[in-house]
Design an enzyme around this catalytic site. Structure first.
Site, PDB file in Angstrom:
ATOM      1  N   ASP A 281      -3.268   4.400   2.880  1.00 24.00           N
ATOM      2  CA  ASP A 281      -3.590   4.756   4.264  1.00 24.00           C
ATOM      3  C   ASP A 281      -3.230   6.217   4.498  1.00 24.00           C
ATOM      4  O   ASP A 281      -2.120   6.642   4.188  1.00 24.00           O
ATOM      5  CB  ASP A 281      -2.790   3.891   5.258  1.00 24.00           C
ATOM      6  CG  ASP A 281      -3.277   2.456   5.295  1.00 24.00           C
ATOM      7  OD1 ASP A 281      -4.440   2.215   4.914  1.00 24.00           O
ATOM      8  OD2 ASP A 281      -2.499   1.580   5.718  1.00 24.00           O
TER       9      ASP A 281
ATOM     10  N   ASP B  25       1.408   4.813   2.355  1.00 23.33           N
ATOM     11  CA  ASP B  25       1.001   5.423   3.622  1.00 23.33           C
ATOM     12  C   ASP B  25       1.439   6.885   3.682  1.00 23.33           C
ATOM     13  O   ASP B  25       2.566   7.209   3.321  1.00 23.33           O
ATOM     14  CB  ASP B  25       1.666   4.676   4.797  1.00 23.33           C
ATOM     15  CG  ASP B  25       1.487   3.169   4.720  1.00 23.33           C
ATOM     16  OD1 ASP B  25       0.404   2.699   5.068  1.00 23.33           O
ATOM     17  OD2 ASP B  25       2.439   2.457   4.303  1.00 23.33           O
TER      18      ASP B  25
ATOM     19  N   ASP C 184       0.851  -1.181   0.000  1.00 25.27           N
ATOM     20  CA  ASP C 184       0.000   0.000   0.000  1.00 25.27           C
ATOM     21  C   ASP C 184       0.894   1.240   0.000  1.00 25.27           C
ATOM     22  O   ASP C 184       2.122   1.121  -0.073  1.00 25.27           O
ATOM     23  CB  ASP C 184      -0.927   0.006   1.227  1.00 25.27           C
ATOM     24  CG  ASP C 184      -0.169   0.196   2.542  1.00 25.27           C
ATOM     25  OD1 ASP C 184       1.071   0.275   2.528  1.00 25.27           O
ATOM     26  OD2 ASP C 184      -0.829   0.284   3.589  1.00 25.27           O
TER      27      ASP C 184
HETATM   28  P1  ATP Z   1       4.184  -2.473   3.026  1.00 23.42           P
HETATM   29  O1  ATP Z   1       5.186  -2.041   2.025  1.00 23.42           O
HETATM   30  O2  ATP Z   1       3.840  -3.905   2.916  1.00 23.42           O
HETATM   31  O3  ATP Z   1       2.970  -1.600   3.045  1.00 23.42           O
HETATM   32  P2  ATP Z   1       4.728  -1.229   5.537  1.00 23.42           P
HETATM   33  O4  ATP Z   1       5.877  -1.292   6.466  1.00 23.42           O
HETATM   34  O5  ATP Z   1       4.440   0.107   4.922  1.00 23.42           O
HETATM   35  O6  ATP Z   1       4.935  -2.333   4.451  1.00 23.42           O
HETATM   36  P3  ATP Z   1       2.060  -1.100   6.677  1.00 23.42           P
HETATM   37  O7  ATP Z   1       1.150  -2.222   7.047  1.00 23.42           O
HETATM   38  O8  ATP Z   1       1.594  -0.201   5.600  1.00 23.42           O
HETATM   39  O9  ATP Z   1       3.464  -1.780   6.326  1.00 23.42           O
HETATM   40  O10 ATP Z   1       2.327  -0.288   8.003  1.00 23.42           O
HETATM   41  C1  ATP Z   1       3.168   0.844   8.050  1.00 23.42           C
HETATM   42  C2  ATP Z   1       3.406   1.273   9.456  1.00 23.42           C
HETATM   43  O11 ATP Z   1       2.206   1.757  10.044  1.00 23.42           O
HETATM   44  C3  ATP Z   1       3.878   0.140  10.363  1.00 23.42           C
HETATM   45  O12 ATP Z   1       5.010   0.598  11.052  1.00 23.42           O
HETATM   46  C4  ATP Z   1       2.790  -0.113  11.341  1.00 23.42           C
HETATM   47  O13 ATP Z   1       3.300  -0.333  12.633  1.00 23.42           O
HETATM   48  C5  ATP Z   1       1.994   1.155  11.292  1.00 23.42           C
HETATM   49  N1  ATP Z   1       0.570   0.831  11.388  1.00 23.42           N
HETATM   50  C6  ATP Z   1      -0.147   0.162  10.478  1.00 23.42           C
HETATM   51  N2  ATP Z   1      -1.426   0.048  10.859  1.00 23.42           N
HETATM   52  C7  ATP Z   1      -1.517   0.668  12.048  1.00 23.42           C
HETATM   53  C8  ATP Z   1      -2.567   0.915  12.971  1.00 23.42           C
HETATM   54  N3  ATP Z   1      -3.789   0.479  12.724  1.00 23.42           N
HETATM   55  N4  ATP Z   1      -2.269   1.597  14.079  1.00 23.42           N
HETATM   56  C9  ATP Z   1      -1.042   2.040  14.305  1.00 23.42           C
HETATM   57  N5  ATP Z   1      -0.007   1.860  13.481  1.00 23.42           N
HETATM   58  C10 ATP Z   1      -0.236   1.174  12.374  1.00 23.42           C
HETATM   59 MN    MN Z   2       2.660   0.399   3.816  1.00 19.20          MN
HETATM   60 MN    MN Z   3      -0.437   0.755   5.587  1.00 16.25          MN
END
Ligand code: ATP
Ligand code: MN
Ligand code: MN
Length: 370
Positions: free
Chosen positions: A294, A206, A204
């Protein structure tokens, strides 16, 4: 000189937040094997076991060279009995029997396929698996009543499981910036998550949004979402308000690792015209794709904590909080850092200051890939 004997001499600290963990490392075969077992444990809702495998994998990711023999692992932290057994097997035979069995197991494959649907967690997937539902197509045929998120997840299943590229993340960033600046000029938008750690693809995109005049960010998300919806950029969205202020528990004691920021979990409709790429669908090719996005809004005073908390990796975050509690008697969240001995909140205007409060060397985002 025997290859790699120097590894045993290097002392490696035991918390991942004390180490530099780059994206590219020297032990992919080993960490891939351990990640499968971690994933399997998490899908079976065995969190403790999952964390143990993740910690072992993270340790290997931080090593300065390839591990060639088990003797090189002597004295290293984070390697439990089970992980060590798997590592030795892979080093000696090239594969681990347990990993092979797992990847070929009907249950693991089904659980991965079903939790790969946006809006479906391990509990739901397990219930469906026990009813004989193993794939998204099985689910579609089953006639189960799905919630709004799951319906969108099923509808865009293939696209949402296609990695999001860095250039797609940049394109989404431009749209988010237009939306945010249209409703609140002066707001600041930061790319967080895996892309901030230097990943070239993600599941995703963020973003963290804030405004230098504290208070101006209040209620921002619904306005941003309305703008995006009016322009036809959203295929799905679920917005949650900020519940931090109303919380009676206080900032230092969040109910879980979930934070309380105003947030939006969404699916964007991103045009692929610029890349000349077409997406193949059941109804023929089209020139846009679905992307998970997100959005999080933070008050300016909490921004460094939110930035640190949302940059990840998930294990790095977990290790930071564990370090804070066990080594410093502090509570770290995405909102604040609380010193339990001095009974006060520690302010910070940058990530560097938070690391300093925690008595940790600063680890830049690109080295938080634990
Ligand atoms: P990817 O490339 O797969 O998206 P990512 O490290 O960006 O990997 P994400 O699941 O998007 O993974 O999460 C990004 C960050 O946001 C993580 O550090 C996670 O701890 C934090 N995070 C995700 N969801 C929540 C939530 N509901 N509440 C608090 N922190 C969150
Ligand atoms: Mn992510
Ligand atoms: Mn995310």
């Amino acid at each position: 000189q025997k290859p790699g004997l120097e590894l045993a001499v290097v002392s490696v600290p035991s918390y991942a937040c004390q180490r530099h963990t780059p994206l590219l490392h020297h032990n992919i075969t080993l960490t891939d094997a351990l990640s499968i077992l971690a994933e399997n444990a998490e899908l079976g809702e065995n969190e403790g076991r999952g964390v143990a495998f993740r910690r072992a994998a993270a340790l290997l990711k931080s090593l300065p060279q390839e591990v060639r023999g088990a003797e090189q692992l002597r004295g290293l932290p984070c390697l439990g009995e089970h992980s060590l057994r798997v590592i030795k097997e892979v080093l000696e035979d090239g594969v681990s029997h347990e990993v092979e069995t797992t990847t070929h197991s009907e249950q693991f494959k089904a659980m991965k396929a079903l939790t790969g649907i946006f809006g479906v967690g391990a509990k739901t997937a397990d219930r469906w698996f026990k009813e004989g539902i193993h794939t998204p197509s099985d689910l579609q045929r089953s006639g189960h009543t799905l919630n709004r998120a799951q319906r969108a997840g099923l509808q865009y299943y293939d696209e949402l499981n296609l990695p999001v590229t860095k250039s797609e993340a940049v394109a989404i960033g431009q749209i988010v910036e237009r939306a945010v600046h249209a409703v609140l000029p002066g707001a600041e938008i930061t790319l967080i998550g895996g892309f901030r750690r230097g990943k070239q693809t993600g599941h995703d995109v963020d973003f963290l949004i804030t405004h230098p005049d504290e208070g101006r960010e209040e209620g921002l998300m619904p306005k941003v979402v309305s703008w995006l919806e009016a322009q036809g950029f959203l295929l799905y969205q679920k917005t949650t308000g900020n519940s931090y202020l109303e919380s009676k528990e206080g900032p230092a004691r969040p109910a879980s690792n979930m934070d309380r920021f105003e947030r939006c979990f969404s699916i964007f409709r991103l045009s692929t015209d610029n890349e000349g790429r077409e997406i193949q669908t059941g109804n023929g090719p089209r020139s846009w794709r679905a992307v998970r996005v997100d959005l999080v809004v933070s008050p300016y005073s909490q921004f460094p904590f939110a930035l640190l908390g949302w940059t990840g990796s998930k294990l790095f975050e977990r290790e930071l909080r564990r370090w804070a509690v066990h080594e410093k008697a502090m509570t770290l969240s995405s909102h604040a850092l609380y010193d339990r001995k001095r009974t006060l909140y520690l302010r910070a205007s940058s990530e560097e200051e938070i690391f300093a409060h925690l008595g940790l060397e600063y680890i830049p985002p690109c080295d938080r890939n634990a």
